[in-house]
Design an enzyme around this catalytic site. Structure first.
Site, mmCIF file in Angstrom:
data_model
loop_
_atom_site.group_PDB
_atom_site.id
_atom_site.type_symbol
_atom_site.label_atom_id
_atom_site.label_comp_id
_atom_site.label_asym_id
_atom_site.label_seq_id
_atom_site.Cartn_x
_atom_site.Cartn_y
_atom_site.Cartn_z
ATOM 1 N N GLU A 178 0.785 -1.222 0.096
ATOM 2 C CA GLU A 178 0.033 0.050 -0.054
ATOM 3 C C GLU A 178 0.892 1.222 -0.088
ATOM 4 O O GLU A 178 0.793 2.164 0.737
ATOM 5 C CB GLU A 178 -0.883 -0.122 1.353
ATOM 6 N N GLU A 338 -6.277 -7.525 -0.738
ATOM 7 C CA GLU A 338 -7.013 -7.377 0.602
ATOM 8 C C GLU A 338 -8.386 -7.101 0.444
ATOM 9 O O GLU A 338 -8.856 -6.110 -0.246
ATOM 10 C CB GLU A 338 -6.300 -6.151 1.540
ATOM 11 N N HIS A 389 -9.914 -5.454 13.792
ATOM 12 C CA HIS A 389 -10.135 -5.479 12.364
ATOM 13 C C HIS A 389 -10.635 -7.066 12.026
ATOM 14 O O HIS A 389 -9.845 -7.896 12.646
ATOM 15 C CB HIS A 389 -8.973 -5.163 11.408
#
Length: 719
Positions: A178, A338, A389
């Site tokens: 990322e 993801e 998460h």
């Protein structure tokens, strides 16, 4: 200036790509295994004792997992002190996985450096706009232009490549992670020096820079490249910096990170040339940190991270984002690196996914071209910033609804793989919505008539409105290939270059149908406002010339929308325009008390101009979703939406329909878009997957069969 790396000067020209595209290369299956849709997630065994590792592998096999991403944030484990390496633990994990038939997508581990590096070299830490140092302790606390950080990062890449070059279980490189999540813009001295080199490469002379940025405004004229400053904090909220400089700094920041990625990529490829490389983009309609069109040319296969937007537009937003990823991949298979099984933990409000959305979302990504489906992450963390998460194995363990759905998804992906979906390509739509990262960044300019214009969200608005008309659109980069589409939409494309304008003229001259909205073509790529009437770059195409942009504001601030004669309301801003061209039909005008008070009463709001066999529609104001969907049918020629836009399937706006075509067959994916059960929908072909759906009795002579679909239900048929 120079960036020194092992005695070599790194040329700024490397930031701009080689102009071509790397050939598409996909991770090969493990020896003895057949090609299948990749399925797995990010795996962090370093967070758990070894006693958990065997259980993880057993559960992965049970769930149908065939790949994991490893080592993404493991630099501190791999190099616990400067130049001291420890690969034993990672060898152990990779061996356990490989022997169980689970491949590894191995990360370069450079996303975050170990603390010893920051202690030895605090000069690698990036700076915020106001000069504040971004300290260690989170992801990507490093300067993309730092020669010191690059030296250590490339040393790690080489060590990993040399150690694992012959490992049969490592099928791909996951370079970085990322890029730009925490360092999309760095305001350090390293960045400023690199920006000057970038400007010299882009413009060639300081006079061209002065011309591009309009530096005679506010006495900003430059005499030398050494005087170029990056747009650091310059005062209070009303201190407005140069828009051209701001836009170029965003371009530079994307290019600078791309240059860093390419350095990592090339270091790994030099040792393992046969192993494909990728990095995970972050394409969703709430962010656009980098120019992914340029990035997509520099990877062997495109990968993306996507996290759901809760609410009624959940599936539509997913499909819109994926449509752009599919275009970035040139319709080749791409990898969903993801997404989440349920709630994320980094928004102010983090609702869980609703029943059926875990499987539905994953298969929607597959429908839009993903041949790899991974979650963040495999096992839910007990500690750290993402402990809440969601994951494939939640805190409550394997005896949970989430893990049951993970297993169910694994079985469905195996079915689709066996049927031959792998390697097939998404069928092209007939309507292209154009997107440009530069235009999105330009919309962030603080001196526009209304700061409410967002190019990416306008793309989503048009995508959803077309779905409400029963039509799926593609989302295509402006720099991509869209000339052969039947219709092209410009949604909030604020900046249009002369070259882009020429392409649009040729498109219409060739019989194409163009739709231009109120915020498109106002400025060029250097943030120069077009003269002679809005939208200057497209004025002769639209046949409309605007004298003033009237910001409408919100009712709570004393503003409000305008009434239109076609019904509905116009918002955001309205272009005070007159018809100047031939063959222009006014489809709607402004009316009412507010329109009269603003001098807009009776002026054209929506127009349509015939251009030979093509046409150009123009919307002079913003519309809400329902109003836009109602008017779309009038913006294109009669019968356009009755053409065979999606071979096979229906025009039912309650469905999202996507066709994938391949050597082993063609497949129609149909998804329930809404919050109501669809009692009966006819679909052609033989069903290969039914999820939250059931087949109804039908006439055996009929090629179509009928299905009932629950909320979040889907049907996949072989055509």
């Amino acid at each position: 200036m120079s960036w020194e790396e092992d005695g070599e000067t790194l040329r700024a020209g490397g930031m701009h790509g080689e102009g071509g595209r790397r050939p598409h290369r996909w991770p090969a299956p493990l020896p003895g295994h057949r090609s299948a849709i990749w399925y797995g997630g990010d795996y962090y065994p370093e967070q758990w004792p070894r006693s958990v590792w065997d259980e993880d592998v057993d559960l992965m096999v049970e769930a149908g997992v065939n790949i994991v991403s490893l080592g993404i944030f493991a630099w501190a484990r791999l190099e616990p002190s400067d130049g001291v390496w420890d690969f034993a633990w990672l060898d152990d994990v990779i061996g356990r996985l490989g022997r169980a038939g689970i491949a590894v997508d191995l990360a370069s581990a450079t996303a975050t450096a170990p603390l010893w590096l920051y202690e030895q070299h605090p000069e690698v830490l990036p700076r915020e706009r106001d000069g504040t140092v971004v300290n260690a302790g989170t992801r990507q606390s490093w300067r993309p232009a730092s020669p010191v950080f690059r030296r250590y990062a490339l040393r790690l890449c080489r060590a990993l490549a040399l150690h694992y070059r012959d490992n049969p279980y490592v099928v791909a490189w996951h370079v970085g992670n990322e890029y730009g999540w925490n360092n999309a813009a760095d305001y350090s001295d390293d960045a400023e020096e690199a920006f000057r080199v970038w400007c010299r490469k882009r413009y060639g002379s300081i006079e061209r820079v002065n011309e591009a940025w309009g530096t005679d405004f506010w006495s900003q004229r430059l005499q030398d490249f050494a005087q170029i400053l990056i747009p650091r904090h310059a005062g209070g909220d009303d201190a407005m910096t140069n828009p051209g400089l701001e836009l170029d700094f965003r371009r530079f920041s994307s290019d600078c990170l791309l240059d860093f990625f390419k350095a990592e990529r090339d270091e790994l490829a030099a040792v393992t040339p046969d192993r494909p490389l990728t990095t995970n983009f972050m394409v969703s309609t709430d962010q656009c940190p980098l120019d992914y069109e340029s990035w997509s040319r520099q990877v062997d296969f495109v990968s993306n991270d996507h996290y759901f937007h809760s609410g009624p537009g959940h599936l539509d937003e997913l499909a819109c984002s994926d449509a752009l990823v599919c275009a970035l991949a040139c319709r080749q298979p791409w990898y969903l690196m993801e997404h989440s099984t349920s709630a994320v933990n980094w928004r102010s409000y983090n609702p869980p996914k609703r029943s059926g959305e875990l499987v539905r979302d994953a298969l929607a990504h597959v429908a839009l071209g993903a041949d790899g489906v991974d979650f963040f992450q495999w096992r839910q963390s007990r500690t750290g910033a993402e402990a809440f998460h969601s994951a494939m194995v939640p805190h409550a363990g394997a005896q949970t609804d989430i893990f049951r759905q993970v297993r169910q998804l694994g079985r469905l992906l195996q079915v689709l793989s066996a049927e031959g979906v792998t390697g097939s390509r998404v069928d092209r739509a007939q309507v292209a919505i154009l997107f440009d990262a530069g235009a999105e960044w330009a919309c962030g300019c603080r001196t526009l008539p209304d700061r409410g214009v967002d190019h990416w969200n306008q793309v989503l608005l048009w995508f959803r409105a077309l779905l409400d008309c029963g039509v799926r659109a593609d989302v295509v980069p402006v720099k991509g290939d869209w000339s052969s589409y039947a219709a092209v939409v410009l949604p909030g494309l604020l900046t249009v270059s002369d070259a882009q304008s020429d392409r649009l003229h040729r498109f219409v001259d060739g019989g194409g149908h163009l739709v231009v909205d109120f915020a498109s073509g106002i400025m060029d790529e250097e943030m120069h406002v077009g003269l002679g009437g809005y939208p200057a770059a497209l004025r002769d195409l639209t046949g409309v010339s605007g004298q003033e942009i009237v910001a409408l504001g919100r009712q709570e601030a004393g503003g409000g929308p305008l009434q239109l004669t076609c019904g509905g309301l116009g918002g955001t801003w309205a272009v005070q325009a007159d018809v100047r061209g031939d063959e222009v039909t006014v489809l709607a005008r402004y009316k009412g008390t507010r329109a009269r008070s603003l001098g807009l009463d009776g002026l054209p709001a929506i127009t349509l101009r015939g251009c030979g066999s093509g046409s150009v529609a123009y919307l002079g104001c913003g519309l809400e979703l329902d109003d836009l969907a109602r008017v779309i049918g009038r913006l294109l020629p009669p019968g356009f939406f009755h053409a065979d836009l999606q071979e096979g399937g229906t025009r039912d706006p309650r469905l999202l329909q996507v066709t994938r075509r391949g050597a082993d067959g063609d497949f129609l994916f149909a998804f329930n878009r809404g919050d109501a059960v669809i009692a009966e929908v006819p679909l052609p072909g033989e069903a290969v997957v039914l999820y939250r759906s059931r087949a109804l009795s039908h006439d055996s002579q009929d090629a179509s069969k009928a299905y009932a679909m629950k909320v979040n239900g889907l049907v996949v048929t072989r055509l």
